[in-house]
Design an enzyme around this catalytic site. Structure first.
Site, PDB file in Angstrom:
ATOM      1  CG  ASP A   7      -1.836   1.182   1.279  1.00 25.13           C
ATOM      2  OD1 ASP A   7      -2.248   1.653   0.199  1.00 25.13           O
ATOM      3  OD2 ASP A   7      -2.148   1.645   2.391  1.00 25.13           O
ATOM      4  CD  GLU A  68      -4.661   1.391  -2.741  1.00 30.45           C
ATOM      5  OE1 GLU A  68      -5.465   0.700  -2.109  1.00 30.45           O
ATOM      6  OE2 GLU A  68      -4.264   2.514  -2.369  1.00 30.45           O
ATOM      7  CG  ASP A 141      -1.191   3.132   5.950  1.00 29.13           C
ATOM      8  OD1 ASP A 141      -1.441   3.769   4.920  1.00 29.13           O
ATOM      9  OD2 ASP A 141      -1.314   3.588   7.105  1.00 29.13           O
TER      10      ASP A 141
END
Length: 194
Positions: A7, A68, A141
């Protein structure tokens, strides 16, 4: 398959590694969040992320990295920092010849919760259940990095089949175009000999 989920972010960059088993079985191996101070120069922050990712890649040796995909219609600076962090990670993977796949937030949410519009609490809850964790991963996260890795493990077989089908279709298209070209050339030669 060992998947590193990322992330990306400049202030907090979530990192995870999971191993896939039979079917949809996944096992968490490690998760952490790399933090960089907002007041530090951009280059130093990216270097800190790069160093942490290098350590993770050397330690865990993932087969693939799931990052991501950057999406933001709110703050361009946040999106740019996220993209820069993601680029540093993709570069580190490329140097090691590790495949990188990008997944949108809605793809990840849909894979993990069944709802592409799930909120962070729902994602965290499902990640905790799927991986049979004793406690919820924090901060968000960390949960997002685990969700990315899970998403890729579950989507990879489909992505592989789609890539194979696309390659087969492209090959058939090339053969068909070659046949058309040969027929056109033969027809042209036939006309010129009359």
């Amino acid at each position: 398959m060992r998947v590193m989920g990322v992330d990306p972010g400049l202030t907090r960059c979530g990192l995870s590694v999971i191993e896939s088993g039979k079917g949809r079985q996944v096992i968490a191996l490690d998760v952490d969040v790399v933090r960089t101070p907002a007041g530090h120069p951009l280059a130093h922050r990216l270097l800190a992320i790069s160093d942490a990712v290098d350590h993770w890649l050397d330690t865990h040796r993932p087969d693939v990295i799931a990052i991501e995909r950057v999406f933001s219609n709110q703050n361009a600076n946040t999106a740019m920092g996220t993209a820069q962090a993601g680029g540093v990670i993709a570069l580190a993977a490329a140097r090691r010849d590790i495949d990188v796949h990008f997944h949108t937030p809605s793809e990840v949410k849909a894979a993990v919760t069944g709802n592409g519009r799930a909120d962070k609490a729902q994602v965290t809850e499902m990640v905790t259940r799927i991986l049979a964790l004793q406690q919820k991963p924090t901060p968000a996260d960390a949960a997002d990095a685990l969700a990315l890795a899970i998403c890729h493990c579950w989507r990879a077989p489909m992505l592989g089949r789609m890539a194979a089908a696309e390659e087969m279709a492209a090959e058939q298209r090339r053969k068909y175009q070659a046949t058309l070209k040969a027929k056109a050339k033969a027809a042209q030669m036939s006309r010129s000999t009359r």
